[in-house]
Design a protein around this motif. Structure first.
Motif, PDB file in Angstrom:
ATOM      1  N   ILE A   1       0.860  -1.205   0.000  1.00 28.77           N
ATOM      2  CA  ILE A   1       0.000   0.000   0.000  1.00 28.77           C
ATOM      3  C   ILE A   1       0.891   1.248   0.000  1.00 28.77           C
ATOM      4  O   ILE A   1       0.681   2.188  -0.786  1.00 28.77           O
ATOM      5  CB  ILE A   1      -0.962  -0.027   1.213  1.00 28.77           C
ATOM      6  CG1 ILE A   1      -2.067  -1.067   0.968  1.00 28.77           C
ATOM      7  CG2 ILE A   1      -1.569   1.349   1.465  1.00 28.77           C
ATOM      8  CD1 ILE A   1      -2.962  -1.336   2.168  1.00 28.77           C
ATOM      9  N   THR A   2       1.916   1.235   0.844  1.00 32.87           N
ATOM     10  CA  THR A   2       2.825   2.395   0.891  1.00 32.87           C
ATOM     11  C   THR A   2       3.586   2.538  -0.421  1.00 32.87           C
ATOM     12  O   THR A   2       3.805   3.655  -0.916  1.00 32.87           O
ATOM     13  CB  THR A   2       3.809   2.241   2.074  1.00 32.87           C
ATOM     14  OG1 THR A   2       3.061   1.990   3.256  1.00 32.87           O
ATOM     15  CG2 THR A   2       4.641   3.490   2.258  1.00 32.87           C
ATOM     16  N   GLN A   3       3.970   1.419  -0.996  1.00 26.88           N
ATOM     17  CA  GLN A   3       4.665   1.445  -2.304  1.00 26.88           C
ATOM     18  C   GLN A   3       3.817   2.177  -3.358  1.00 26.88           C
ATOM     19  O   GLN A   3       4.280   3.089  -4.034  1.00 26.88           O
ATOM     20  CB  GLN A   3       4.924   0.003  -2.732  1.00 26.88           C
ATOM     21  CG  GLN A   3       5.352  -0.169  -4.191  1.00 26.88           C
ATOM     22  CD  GLN A   3       5.189  -1.634  -4.603  1.00 26.88           C
ATOM     23  OE1 GLN A   3       5.883  -2.498  -4.079  1.00 26.88           O
ATOM     24  NE2 GLN A   3       4.284  -1.904  -5.517  1.00 26.88           N
ATOM     25  N   TRP A   4       2.548   1.775  -3.481  1.00 27.85           N
ATOM     26  CA  TRP A   4       1.718   2.385  -4.539  1.00 27.85           C
ATOM     27  C   TRP A   4       1.368   3.831  -4.231  1.00 27.85           C
ATOM     28  O   TRP A   4       1.282   4.662  -5.138  1.00 27.85           O
ATOM     29  CB  TRP A   4       0.442   1.550  -4.757  1.00 27.85           C
ATOM     30  CG  TRP A   4       0.715   0.295  -5.520  1.00 27.85           C
ATOM     31  CD1 TRP A   4       0.596  -0.981  -5.071  1.00 27.85           C
ATOM     32  CD2 TRP A   4       1.197   0.189  -6.868  1.00 27.85           C
ATOM     33  NE1 TRP A   4       0.967  -1.878  -6.041  1.00 27.85           N
ATOM     34  CE2 TRP A   4       1.348  -1.189  -7.153  1.00 27.85           C
ATOM     35  CE3 TRP A   4       1.544   1.102  -7.857  1.00 27.85           C
ATOM     36  CZ2 TRP A   4       1.812  -1.663  -8.393  1.00 27.85           C
ATOM     37  CZ3 TRP A   4       1.998   0.650  -9.089  1.00 27.85           C
ATOM     38  CH2 TRP A   4       2.126  -0.720  -9.346  1.00 27.85           C
ATOM     39  N   MET A   5       1.190   4.152  -2.945  1.00 29.00           N
ATOM     40  CA  MET A   5       0.880   5.549  -2.603  1.00 29.00           C
ATOM     41  C   MET A   5       2.099   6.443  -2.867  1.00 29.00           C
ATOM     42  O   MET A   5       1.966   7.567  -3.348  1.00 29.00           O
ATOM     43  CB  MET A   5       0.414   5.656  -1.152  1.00 29.00           C
ATOM     44  CG  MET A   5      -0.948   5.010  -0.941  1.00 29.00           C
ATOM     45  SD  MET A   5      -1.462   5.039   0.783  1.00 29.00           S
ATOM     46  CE  MET A   5      -2.778   6.231   0.723  1.00 29.00           C
ATOM     47  N   THR A   6       3.278   5.919  -2.578  1.00 29.89           N
ATOM     48  CA  THR A   6       4.504   6.687  -2.840  1.00 29.89           C
ATOM     49  C   THR A   6       4.730   6.812  -4.343  1.00 29.89           C
ATOM     50  O   THR A   6       5.073   7.893  -4.858  1.00 29.89           O
ATOM     51  CB  THR A   6       5.709   5.991  -2.173  1.00 29.89           C
ATOM     52  OG1 THR A   6       5.412   5.776  -0.805  1.00 29.89           O
ATOM     53  CG2 THR A   6       6.961   6.837  -2.297  1.00 29.89           C
ATOM     54  N   TRP A   7       4.511   5.733  -5.064  1.00 32.89           N
ATOM     55  CA  TRP A   7       4.661   5.740  -6.532  1.00 32.89           C
ATOM     56  C   TRP A   7       3.734   6.794  -7.147  1.00 32.89           C
ATOM     57  O   TRP A   7       4.142   7.568  -8.007  1.00 32.89           O
ATOM     58  CB  TRP A   7       4.327   4.342  -7.056  1.00 32.89           C
ATOM     59  CG  TRP A   7       4.397   4.151  -8.544  1.00 32.89           C
ATOM     60  CD1 TRP A   7       5.522   3.889  -9.288  1.00 32.89           C
ATOM     61  CD2 TRP A   7       3.298   4.152  -9.475  1.00 32.89           C
ATOM     62  NE1 TRP A   7       5.178   3.742 -10.615  1.00 32.89           N
ATOM     63  CE2 TRP A   7       3.828   3.896 -10.755  1.00 32.89           C
ATOM     64  CE3 TRP A   7       1.932   4.336  -9.337  1.00 32.89           C
ATOM     65  CZ2 TRP A   7       3.041   3.830 -11.903  1.00 32.89           C
ATOM     66  CZ3 TRP A   7       1.129   4.256 -10.483  1.00 32.89           C
ATOM     67  CH2 TRP A   7       1.680   4.019 -11.741  1.00 32.89           C
ATOM     68  N   GLN A   8       2.501   6.835  -6.676  1.00 33.58           N
ATOM     69  CA  GLN A   8       1.562   7.837  -7.205  1.00 33.58           C
ATOM     70  C   GLN A   8       2.097   9.246  -6.982  1.00 33.58           C
ATOM     71  O   GLN A   8       2.091  10.092  -7.893  1.00 33.58           O
ATOM     72  CB  GLN A   8       0.196   7.652  -6.510  1.00 33.58           C
ATOM     73  CG  GLN A   8      -0.863   8.674  -6.925  1.00 33.58           C
ATOM     74  CD  GLN A   8      -0.771   9.970  -6.157  1.00 33.58           C
ATOM     75  OE1 GLN A   8      -0.503   9.956  -4.961  1.00 33.58           O
ATOM     76  NE2 GLN A   8      -0.970  11.098  -6.830  1.00 33.58           N
TER      77      GLN A   8
END
Ligand SMILES: N[C@@H](CCC(=O)N[C@@H](CS)C(=O)NCC(=O)O)C(=O)O
Length: 206
Positions: free
Chosen positions: A91-98
């Motif tokens: 979840i943190t990966q995708w939020m940071t990627w965004q």
């Protein structure tokens, strides 16, 4: 609690949608960008960046859209924040990627392909083409991650889906090339089918 937004804001849209989806009681306060409400001292006291979304909850305030999503999701028992170390990591990966990768590419495309068009201005072709080339690289990463999946993490809706889908709020008006990325298109159609997502669709300009 108060949720400050701007109806056209794709960053605020995802927060408004999540609050509605979870039934979190928020007072939506629409700022006027034209009147520079977001640069008024009263709002800068809530978000010194002068940006939406931002939340004021009593003496507490939080800004940055993905942090706002986490604060909203934590208001009630639900599994949108993940249930394991692996889910929290992704979840943190995708939020940071965004925030770090996708957003800087999406914003210039909104300007060149949408906001300039509705104002009768010519797009800067070099800026548009550079952003489009980068977007294609990012959409390929997202498309590969979504093969056979309707959600980004854990096989169910999480804040990561809201975080990333927010950046596609103006995708149709800004001509994002989704037809080349069928898994992204399918996943996004699922998010768009949520009543809370549909209810927070910004007006179409022009
Ligand atoms: N990184 C911030 C970006 C927020 C942002 O740029 N919001 C726009 C509206 S979509 C805004 O308030 N722009 C006004 C400004 O930057 O002066 C977030 O994710 O919340």
């Amino acid at each position: 609690m108060e949720l400050y937004h701007w109806p056209m804001s794709h960053n605020a849209r995802k927060a408004r949608a999540l609050a509605r989806h979870l039934g979190v009681e928020v007072e939506e306060i629409a700022l006027s960008m034209q009147d520079k409400d977001h640069k008024a001292d009263s709002f800068l006291a809530i978000n010194p960046m002068g940006q939406v979304p931002a939340i004021k909850d009593g003496d507490y305030s939080v800004w940055e859209a993905n942090a706002v999503l986490i604060y909203l999701a934590a208001q009630s028992p639900n599994d949108l924040l993940g249930q394991s170390a692996q889910e929290w990591g992704h979840i943190t990966q995708w939020m940071t990627w965004q925030s770090v990768e996708l957003s800087p590419v999406v914003v210039p495309l909104h300007v060149e392909n949408y906001f300039k068009r509705v104002r009768g201005l010519d797009a800067d072709a070099a800026k548009r083409d550079a952003a489009l080339a980068k977007l294609r690289v990012l959409l390929k990463v997202l498309d590969d991650a979504l093969v056979g999946k309707d959600h980004l993490v854990g096989g169910r809706l999480t804040v990561a889906d809201f975080a990333v889908a927010g950046d596609f709020t103006h995708a149709k008006n800004a001509n994002f090339p989704f037809s080349d990325f069928p898994n992204v298109a399918r996943w996004l159609a699922g998010i768009e089918a949520l009543p809370a997502w549909a209810d927070t669709t910004p007006p179409t300009l022009g």
